[in-house]
Write an enzyme that holds these catalytic residues in place. Structure first.
Site, short mmCIF file in Angstrom:
data_model
loop_
_atom_site.label_atom_id
_atom_site.label_comp_id
_atom_site.label_asym_id
_atom_site.label_seq_id
_atom_site.Cartn_x
_atom_site.Cartn_y
_atom_site.Cartn_z
N GLY A 99 33.79 63.44 7.87
CA GLY A 99 33.65 64.73 7.17
C GLY A 99 32.94 63.79 5.49
O GLY A 99 32.81 63.81 4.68
N ASP A 100 34.07 61.67 5.29
CA ASP A 100 33.02 61.35 4.38
C ASP A 100 32.09 61.30 4.46
O ASP A 100 30.70 60.92 3.66
CB ASP A 100 34.32 60.19 4.83
CG ASP A 100 35.69 60.55 4.35
OD1 ASP A 100 35.59 61.48 3.92
OD2 ASP A 100 36.41 60.10 5.45
#
Length: 336
Positions: A251-252
C-alpha cells in the site's frame, strides 16, 4: 519533492517459513531486516525510482539507531529527530502461498514537545515540496487528532497533504480537508459505516469520505485492485500478480507510485497499481525499482458498480498488535 512523516517507524524483520504451526519449533527458510513504517516505505519506494523525497523520522534507543543506520545505507534523504522512547520492532511471518502474519509492537509515546519538534521539522522541509505524506499508526498516548492538526498547519502553508492511516486518526483528519487519503477496504468500511461487497459500494463509500472533507480518495482493494475518486472523475484499476510473496508495504508503494505519477487522474492510478503489484511480488518489505514495475499489466476502466469483490475481510496479512505492559491486544485490522 515529496516529504514523508512517520510518527511510529519500525524495524521490520521478515521470516519466511514453510507453514505457521502454533506451538511448534519452526525453522526459517530465510530472513531479512528492513526499515519500516508507512511514510518511511513511501520514501524508500520513491528513492528506488529516483523521485525526490525526504523522510522525517523520529528515532530512539538502539533500535532507532539501527533504523537510521539501515536508512543511511540505502541512501535515503532524511531528517532524523531524536526522541526519548524506543523505536518499535515488528515481525512478519511469510508462508509460500502468500499468507502473511504480522506482529506489530505498539511503539512508545511522544511528548507534546517532541510532537512540536517533529511538526516544525516537517514544515521546514516542506516549504518547497509538492506533497507532505502523513501516514501510519500513532504511538501510544499521541492524540487522535494529530494528523488533523498537522493537516491544517501544512494546508495553511499551501502544502498538499496526503493522509494514510486508520480509525479515529483518519476520520478526524477528514475535517481538516486533506488533499488525498488512501484507505484500504476495511478502513473504507470502518470510516463510512458502508457494507462493501462490490465496486459500487467502494465508489459510494469514497463519495462519503469526499463529502466529509477529503478531496481525493484512492481506495486500495488488495487483490481486487483500486478505485480512484476525485473531482476529475472516477476510475477502477487492477494489476494481477502471478506469484504474490508479501503484501507488507504494498500500500505504501501504491501511494508512492500515485504521487510519482502526478497525484491525480488515470495516469497516476496506473503508476499506483504497477508499483503496488511489484511490491507484492518482492520479499520482505523491499520496495520496487524500475526493473520490477510492469505498467503493461495494469488495466484501468470506468467502474462497473455491480462487480463483486473477491477479497474476504479480513484479508491476509493478519496483523496482531503486540500489547504493552500486559494490556489486551487490539483486534487484528485488515492489511495495509
Amino acid at each position: 519533492m515529496i516529504v514523508t512523516l512517520t510518527l511510529n517507524p519500525s524495524l521490520d524483520r521478515t521470516i519466511e517459513i514453510a507453514a505457521l504451526d502454533r506451538g511448534a519449533v519452526i525453522r526459517a527458510a530465510a530472513a531479512r531486516l528492513d526499515p519500516g513504517g508507512k511514510g518511511v516505505n513511501v520514501s524508500r519506494a520513491l528513492l528506488a525510482n529516483a523521485v525526490a523525497s525526504r523522510a522525517v523520522v523520529p528515532f530512539g534507543g538502539d533500535e532507532g539507531r539501527q533504523l537510521v543506520h539501515l536508512l543511511r545505507q540505502e541512501g535515503l534523504d532524511m531528517v532524523t529527530v531524536p526522541v526519548a522512547g524506543r523505536t518499535r520492532s515488528n515481525v512478519t511471518l511469510a508462508e509460500p502461498d502468500g499468507t502473511v502474519t504480522k506482529i506489530n509492537e505498539p511503539g512508545t509515546a511522544l511528548s507534546p514537545g517532541e510532537l512540536d519538534t517533529i511538526a516544525d521539522s516537517v514544515l521546514a522541509e516542506a516549504r518547497e515540496a509538492d506533497w507532505v505524506v502523513a501516514s501510519g499508526s500513532l504511538p501510544p498516548e499521541v492524540p487522535g487528532d494529530v494528523y488533523a492538526r498537522l493537516c491544517r498547519r501544512f494546508a495553511g502553508a499551501g502544502i498538499h497533504v496526503a493522509v494514510d492511516t486508520s480509525g479515529p486518526p483518519l476520520t478526524r483528519a477528514l475535517g481538516a480537508g486533506p488533499a488525498l487519503i488512501k484507505p484500504n477496504l476495511e478502513e473504507l468500511a470502518d470510516a463510512t459505516g458502508v457494507a462493501i461487497t462490490c465496486v459500487g459500494d467502494v465508489v459510494a463509500a469514497a463519495a462519503k469520505l469526499r463529502a466529509a472533507g477529503a478531496r481525493t480518495v484512492l481506495a486500495s482493494l488488495g487483490a481486487d485492485g483500486a478505485v480512484l475518486v476525485e473531482d476529475g472523475g472516477c476510475w477502477y484499476g487492477e494489476a494481477p500478480v502471478a506469484e504474490p510473496r508479501n503484501a507488507v508495504g504494498a500500500g505504501d508503494a501504491m501511494l508512492a507510485g500515485f504521487l510519482a505519477g502526478g497525484g491525480s487522474g488515470e495516469t497516476a492510478l496506473v503508476e499506483a497499481l504497477a508499483w503496488g503489484a511489484a511490491a507484492v511480488s518482492l520479499p520482505g518489505s523491499r520496495m520496487p525499482g524500475p526493473a520490477d514495475i510492469r505498467r503493461d499489466a495494469v488495466r484501468v476502466s470506468r467502474p462497473d458498480p455491480g462487480r463483486l469483490l473477491t477479497s474476504p475481510l479480513p484479508r491476509t496479512p493478519v496483523t496482531v498488535r503486540a500489547a504493552a505492559t500486559g494490556a489486551a491486544p487490539h483486534p487484528p485490522p485488515s492489511p495495509r
